[in-house]
Design a protein around this motif. Sequence first.
Motif, PDB file in Angstrom:
ATOM      1  N   GLU A 143       0.863  -1.188   0.000  1.00  0.00           N
ATOM      2  CA  GLU A 143       0.000   0.000   0.000  1.00  0.00           C
ATOM      3  C   GLU A 143       0.892   1.228   0.000  1.00  0.00           C
ATOM      4  OE1 GLU A 143      -2.934  -0.012   3.180  1.00  0.00           O
ATOM      5  OE2 GLU A 143      -2.948  -2.219   3.154  1.00  0.00           O
ATOM      6  N   TRP A 144       0.469   2.237  -0.769  1.00  0.00           N
ATOM      7  CA  TRP A 144       1.274   3.456  -0.849  1.00  0.00           C
ATOM      8  C   TRP A 144       0.375   4.603  -1.242  1.00  0.00           C
ATOM      9  CZ3 TRP A 144       5.753   4.365  -4.839  1.00  0.00           C
ATOM     10  CH2 TRP A 144       6.654   5.321  -4.343  1.00  0.00           C
ATOM     11  N   ALA A 145       0.347   5.638  -0.433  1.00  0.00           N
ATOM     12  CA  ALA A 145      -0.421   6.840  -0.698  1.00  0.00           C
ATOM     13  C   ALA A 145       0.289   8.002  -0.014  1.00  0.00           C
ATOM     14  CB  ALA A 145      -1.844   6.688  -0.165  1.00  0.00           C
ATOM     15  N   GLU A 146      -0.204   9.199  -0.244  1.00  0.00           N
ATOM     16  CA  GLU A 146       0.409  10.377   0.369  1.00  0.00           C
ATOM     17  C   GLU A 146       0.467  10.218   1.888  1.00  0.00           C
ATOM     18  OE1 GLU A 146       2.491  13.632   0.765  1.00  0.00           O
ATOM     19  OE2 GLU A 146       1.855  12.960  -1.219  1.00  0.00           O
ATOM     20  N   GLY A 147       1.687  10.253   2.443  1.00  0.00           N
ATOM     21  CA  GLY A 147       1.879  10.204   3.886  1.00  0.00           C
ATOM     22  C   GLY A 147       1.774   8.838   4.527  1.00  0.00           C
ATOM     23  N   GLN A 148       1.658   7.781   3.736  1.00  0.00           N
ATOM     24  CA  GLN A 148       1.559   6.442   4.334  1.00  0.00           C
ATOM     25  C   GLN A 148       2.079   5.359   3.390  1.00  0.00           C
ATOM     26  OE1 GLN A 148      -2.584   6.082   5.212  1.00  0.00           O
ATOM     27  NE2 GLN A 148      -3.207   6.016   3.086  1.00  0.00           N
ATOM     28  N   ALA A 149       2.516   4.254   3.988  1.00  0.00           N
ATOM     29  CA  ALA A 149       3.002   3.121   3.212  1.00  0.00           C
ATOM     30  C   ALA A 149       2.903   1.858   4.056  1.00  0.00           C
ATOM     31  CB  ALA A 149       4.454   3.341   2.780  1.00  0.00           C
ATOM     32  N   VAL A 150       2.725   0.732   3.383  1.00  0.00           N
ATOM     33  CA  VAL A 150       2.706  -0.569   4.046  1.00  0.00           C
ATOM     34  C   VAL A 150       3.617  -1.510   3.267  1.00  0.00           C
ATOM     35  CG1 VAL A 150       1.321  -2.553   4.756  1.00  0.00           C
ATOM     36  CG2 VAL A 150       0.352  -0.247   4.900  1.00  0.00           C
ATOM     37  N   LEU A 151       4.569  -2.112   3.980  1.00  0.00           N
ATOM     38  CA  LEU A 151       5.425  -3.149   3.406  1.00  0.00           C
ATOM     39  C   LEU A 151       5.011  -4.474   4.001  1.00  0.00           C
ATOM     40  CD1 LEU A 151       9.057  -1.691   3.665  1.00  0.00           C
ATOM     41  CD2 LEU A 151       7.525  -1.630   1.709  1.00  0.00           C
TER      42      LEU A 151
END
Length: 140
Positions: free
Chosen positions: A21-29
């Motif tokens: 997941e990747w969006a403005e101000g956040q991410a998930v690895l």
Amino acid sequence: MTLKEEGPSGFQQLLGYELSEWAEGQAVLELMVEHKHTNRAGVLHGGVLATLIDTACGFSATYCPFPGRVRRVVTLSLTTNFTGQVRHGRLRAVARKTAGGSRIVFCHADVLDEGGKLVASGEGTFRYRSGSEHSEGVAL
């Protein structure tokens, strides 16, 4: 910009994590724990957890919605807290940008096991590379 346009780094290939997941101000690895990730005691090596925290935080600060462009940061400091042990299963490193200015940003990440238990957390301070302080980033 998606990670597919850029392609995986050598280190990403070595460890095997995925940006889910990747969006403005956040991410998930996400990472499926394998034997290659464990220490002599057979549990996940703390260096892998620190890498997930550092990398997820960096992604949370560098989302770029413009195709063919990229944003990058360098890590200035990283603090990690280890709160549990993992031997196998899928990990999720959930990161968010928490504050910052035009050149320096602050981020936080939690690493959760597949049952949702916190196994590590951390904060990072990052500096944008030239051109990356703007949402349009630089040409890939």
